[in-house]
Design an enzyme around this catalytic site. Structure first.
Site, short mmCIF file in Angstrom:
data_model
loop_
_atom_site.label_atom_id
_atom_site.label_comp_id
_atom_site.label_asym_id
_atom_site.label_seq_id
_atom_site.Cartn_x
_atom_site.Cartn_y
_atom_site.Cartn_z
NE ARG A 1 -5.04 124.11 16.02
CZ ARG A 1 -4.75 124.15 14.74
NH1 ARG A 1 -4.32 125.26 14.19
NH2 ARG A 1 -4.88 123.08 13.99
CB SER B 1 -5.43 128.80 4.45
OG SER B 1 -5.64 129.67 5.51
CG HIS C 1 -10.34 128.37 6.60
ND1 HIS C 1 -10.24 129.07 5.41
CD2 HIS C 1 -9.06 128.23 7.05
CE1 HIS C 1 -8.96 129.33 5.16
NE2 HIS C 1 -8.23 128.84 6.14
CG ASP D 1 -13.43 129.79 4.44
OD1 ASP D 1 -13.34 130.31 5.57
OD2 ASP D 1 -12.45 129.59 3.70
#
Lengths: 200, 385
Positions: B226, B156, B354, B321
């Site tokens: 989040r 990432s 992901h 992802d």
């Protein structure tokens, strides 16, 4: 010891060439060419085990389905494109041939010759779809959806105005024995063609 | 005392390196002095040729493997891939994992003291970019006497640092592993980051970033940020199979309390994160993501931007992802191909979205291990006693 068709190709590839190997399998050929002839380039493969084997050998391998073409490769950027034993499994072999000769002006293609005499015996006399060393699958689970003969491919090349630089066939019983003289369409189990765009 | 698993690096102790030489930053400001907290696993060989650098993602930190204590419930965040016999084999490699500048786990960041004012840096902490991080990591490498890394590896945002390494310090990287990353964020990626930032900045407890001085923290904003982020880390299928439409109790309660399991999960993730992470750090890290675009200086042509790269790349993506989908990894691989650089690209079949880059998966491990063992043998690295 490399597969017989790979041995012959190994001889044909010039020193230091920048090449693509389509359906490169476990990367045997590319690794040998890099080691012996300083060849660079990429292998394309979709089989997970083949890809892992390439990585373990240090072969640059791209996970890519050949049926999607070679759009990520630019025109005239390679010296040579090789494709061994994959032509017959493609959705459009003719278009792949165009693609190969778009990114390089020369390519080497190998495929099982459907007109090999043993195959003819299977089909013509016994009445079954051929199963052999070069065509090991049953009709219902074969990935080989576009079988062709030595003559068929030569015909396609002529139609496309391509130049056949070299051709050979592998004779079934004697691995490593290559001949072009005597009835290749009948006696050749594996066909190998080295084809170029018509020189202008 | 419970033993650690055999394939764990075991007990690890973080170390801190202090730097007094000012670090000029991309934003034009200079960080006068700073600390970098890091951990190491394995043993550095006499030639100092077996070092591997791990770059962390958005909310990551230096604790990538092993345990800080016997009572620690979970090991470091990439323990699945770092350890004896694992993909990054600590029997062969000496692994360094640090917390980036601007972080909130021990490296200098918004919660550190600003030497100029004596106040906490807070929102005054300069914006740091992926390039700045790479420069600071290179200084840590200098400090540890490592001239060239056997590999620089990250997933990432970590993968973007790897790419930057090969552009800024090509001669210092022998191998690059870029996992679930992208050469630049898409409009949608930036949009999600902006929602996260607005959630934090509009929290009444944010106080323009001076929340600590107000004795509070924008927990609700950070929690929302989040929660949104977390949705982008999972795939629709993964969420579906984990939670479906399951309810927490037998009946609907026709109210706004938690009813569906997925709500409960997201709230829990948000709460846990917002009580442990600094909001200013989160803001900074999302900006670093947004700004990353090495092709920008080359007319948007990534194939030209990667000209300096010298080492073999392994680029890995995961089928489900959708944050940084396979097409983004392919974009990087194709640019490297166009530039004639050695690159391998693998697309791993995984339902985990992901987050898959953090998890163990047989094919992922096989591919990763194969590339790393080839790297080790090419560099002549032997299994250390």
């Amino acid at each position: 010891m490399m597969r017989a068709d790979l041995e012959l190709i190994h001889r044909w590839v010039p020193e230091g060439a920048h090449i693509l190997d389509l359906a490169c399998g476990d990367g045997t050929l590319l690794a040998a060419l890099a080691r012996d002839k300083g060849v660079t380039g990429y292998g394309l493969e979709i089989d997970p085990e083949g890809i892992t084997a390439c990585l373990a050998r240090g072969v640059s391998v791209i996970e890519q389905n050949l049926d999607e073409g070679l759009v990520n490769f630019e025109d005239d950027t390679y010296d040579l494109v090789i494709m061994t034993q994959a032509l017959q499994a493609l959705r459009r072999p003719d278009r792949m041939l165009d693609e190969m000769l778009r990114v390089a002006d020369e390519c080497i293609i190998t495929f099982p010759n459907f007109a090999y005499w043993r195959h003819r015996v299977h089909l013509g006399i016994r009445g079954y779809m051929p199963v052999s060393k070069s065509l090991p699958y049953a009709w219902y689970d074969t990935p080989n959806i576009h079988l062709s003969t030595f003559n068929d491919f030569e015909h396609l090349c002529r139609q496309k105005g391509l130049e056949i630089i070299d051709r050979a066939v592998g004779i079934g019983e004697q691995e490593g024995h290559w001949a072009t003289r005597l009835w290749p369409n009948l006696f050749g189990e594996i066909a190998i063609f080295r084809v170029a765009r018509q020189r202008r | 005392m419970p033993e650690f698993p055999d394939d764990s690096v075991g007990l690890v102790t973080p170390q801190t390196a202090h730097f007094d030489d000012p670090l000029p930053l991309a934003c034009g400001r200079t960080l006068p002095a700073y600390d970098l907290i890091y951990e190491t696993y394995g043993t550095l060989n006499a030639e100092r040729s077996n070092a591997v650098l791990i770059c962390h993602a958005l909310s990551g930190h230096h604790h990538a493997a092993g345990y800080h204590g016997h009572d620690e419930r979970k090991p470091g965040w990439w323990d699945a891939h770092i350890g004896p016999g694992k993909s990054i084999d600590t029997n062969r490699f000496f692994v360094i994992s640090l917390n980036n500048l601007g972080g909130c786990h021990g490296s200098t960041g918004p919660t550190s003291a600003n030497p100029a004012s004596g106040r906490m840096w807070g929102p005054d902490f300069p914006m740091v970019t992926v390039s700045d991080w790479v420069h600071s990591q290179a200084r840590l490498a200098d400090r540890l006497g490592i001239e060239r890394f056997a590999a620089v590896i990250g997933g990432s945002l970590g993968g973007m640092q790897v790419l930057q390494w090969t552009l800024t310090y090509p001669e210092r990287v022998a191998n690059a592993v870029v996992i679930a990353a992208t050469p630049k964020l898409s409009a949608q990626n930036i949009a999600f980051n902006e929602v996260a930032r607005q959630a934090i900045r509009s929290d009444p407890d944010f106080h323009e970033g001076w929340y600590v001085e107000h004795g509070t923290a924008p927990r609700r904003g950070l929690k929302l940020a989040r929660m949104v982020g977390h949705i982008t880390y999972l795939s629709e299928d993964a969420m579906g199979s984990k939670f479906g439409r399951d309810l927490r109790s037998a009946d609907l309660n026709f109210g706004y309390d938690v009813e569906f399991q997925v709500e409960s999960y997201l709230r829990y993730q948000g709460d846990t994160f917002s009580s442990a992470f600094d909001a200013n750090t989160y803001l900074l890290m999302t900006k670093a993501l947004d700004y990353f675009d090495p092709a920008a200086d080359h007319g948007g042509v990534l194939a030209e931007a990667v000209t300096p790269c010298q080492c073999p790349f392994l680029v890995v993506s995961f089928t489900s992802d959708w944050r940084f989908p396979p097409s983004r990894s392919r974009e990087l691989a194709n640019a490297l191909i166009r530039a004639g650089k050695p690159v391998s690209y693998v697309n791993i079949d995984s339902p985990h979205g992901h987050d898959a880059f953090l998890l163990p998966e047989p094919r992922y491990q096989a591919v990763f291990s194969a590339f790393m063992s080839r790297a080790a043998s090419e560099l002549g690295l032997e299994v250390q006693a």
